[in-house]
Scaffold this motif. Structure first.
Motif, short mmCIF file in Angstrom:
data_model
loop_
_atom_site.label_atom_id
_atom_site.label_comp_id
_atom_site.label_asym_id
_atom_site.label_seq_id
_atom_site.Cartn_x
_atom_site.Cartn_y
_atom_site.Cartn_z
N ARG A 79 -6.97 16.12 10.13
CA ARG A 79 -6.90 15.26 8.95
C ARG A 79 -6.91 13.82 9.42
O ARG A 79 -6.28 13.47 10.41
N GLN B 64 -8.91 16.77 1.42
CA GLN B 64 -7.64 16.66 0.70
C GLN B 64 -7.72 17.37 -0.65
O GLN B 64 -6.77 18.05 -1.06
N ASP C 233 -5.67 20.45 0.66
CA ASP C 233 -4.32 20.01 0.30
C ASP C 233 -4.05 20.19 -1.19
O ASP C 233 -2.89 20.25 -1.60
N THR D 291 -4.25 18.13 -3.52
CA THR D 291 -3.33 17.06 -3.84
C THR D 291 -3.52 16.53 -5.25
O THR D 291 -4.62 16.58 -5.81
N VAL E 21 -5.19 11.63 -3.92
CA VAL E 21 -5.66 11.51 -2.55
C VAL E 21 -5.14 10.22 -1.93
O VAL E 21 -4.58 9.35 -2.62
#
Length: 339
Positions: free
Chosen positions: A273, A300, A304, A306, A309
């Motif tokens: 990452r 991401q 992830d 998320t 981001v």
């Protein structure tokens, strides 16, 4: 005789063709279960092929996929492992679930083959370096044998690319047997003009015009509502977003593409990452740093999952890429709005 309509950017050509197919379609067809409105034998010319991204909020163009596909082509690949990560729908076009056939244009153009062990692309570059005014710099993609199996799910839409060095510039003419104007056109023009710019660098030429001809230009009925919204936006917005797409570095070569794809694979497989500072230390030109930033943002989003981001990465993006990312994904919009 009227010459091919000219546009400064792909957005103008895209909107004009959508309007033509919507308001002036010649046929209503059903091919492989897809109902569509069609016009036959249309084309356009881009005077600045670098302006290869549309800035239309309703269209939500995906710069991550477009760079990934262009790099996939330039690397001569045909594997689903890479391109299927960015466009899962492409898996349906694979006969064996491992690789793509006709639509893997880069494999046809850039993979070594034959007795010379040179790719088609390298052979044409060598030809044009020795015969600058040649008319023979044609790169065929579509093959007649693709029609031998009627169950073939992946027949090339691209017939071929014609490289024409003239007056210190490299012009290119693209011939498509068919183009889905709402979906395929934008990614095709993005990738093909990237190939054109890459070829211009190898030949030591400036970037010339890009001309795109289509046999069957069509809009699928299932996308009619989105097309209507896109045309409405194009007609009603008071100000058109103005972003300038940068030039590919003159140092770009095959090793550059391979270097970028090493980082792409590490991010795609979630092995690494990156933050903005890390990306700036990779030894890449700022042009390619932007692409790695896009791949990290996508990592991401995918891995992830998320809510928002990395805002430092969003801040480091070129304004046009940031504009597109904010409109494509809510997690990018949240981060962008917080800056």
């Amino acid at each position: 005789m009227q010459r091919t309509p000219e546009f400064t950017s792909v957005e103008g050509a895209y909107v004009a063709l959508l309007r033509l197919a919507t308001e002036g379609s010649e046929h209503h067809i059903t091919a492989r279960g897809n109902e569509a409105r069609e016009v036959i034998g249309v084309g356009f010319r881009l005077t600045d092929p670098r302006q290869r991204l549309p800035y239309l909020a309703e269209r939500k163009a995906n710069p991550v996929f477009q760079f990934a596909e262009a790099l996939w082509y330039l690397a001569g690949r045909r594997d689903l492992e890479m391109i299927g990560y960015y466009a899962p729908s492409m898996r349906a076009s694979s006969a064996d679930g491992i690789r793509l056939g006709g639509s893997a244009y880069g494999h046809t153009l850039f993979s070594p083959g034959g007795s010379t062990k040179q790719s088609q692309f390298d052979q044409v570059v060598e030809l044009l370096l020795n015969e600058p005014d040649s008319k023979r710099g044609y790169l065929p993609v579509f093959k007649a044998k693709e029609l031998a199996d009627r169950r073939n799910p992946d027949v090339a839409c691209l017939a071929g690319l014609h490289l024409l060095p003239r007056g210190g510039q490299l012009h290119m003419v693209c011939n498509m047997r068919a183009n889905d104007l709402d979906c395929g056109l934008l990614s095709d023009v993005f990738s093909f003009t990237m190939i054109q710019e890459y070829a211009a660098i190898q030949l030591g030429l400036e970037l010339g015009t890009y001309t795109h001809f289509i046999g069957s230009a069509h809009v699928n009925d299932r996308n009619a509502e989105r097309v209507k919204r896109v045309l409405g936006e194009a007609e009603s917005r008071p100000i058109t977003p103005a972003f300038s797409f940068p030039a590919m570095p003159e140092s770009t070569e095959g090793a550059t593409i391979a270097h970028v794809l090493q980082h792409e694979e590490a991010l795609r497989t979630n092995q690494l990452r990156y933050n903005a500072e890390h990306i700036r230390s990779l030894g890449l030109d700022p042009y390619w740093e932007q692409v790695i930033m896009l791949f990290e943002l996508y990592r991401q989003i995918q891995h992830d999952q998320t809510v928002a981001v990395d805002p430092s990465l969003m801040a480091a993006l070129d304004p046009g890429l940031r504009w597109l990312m904010e409109r494509k994904w809510a997690s990018c919009a949240t981060a962008g709005g917080a800056l």
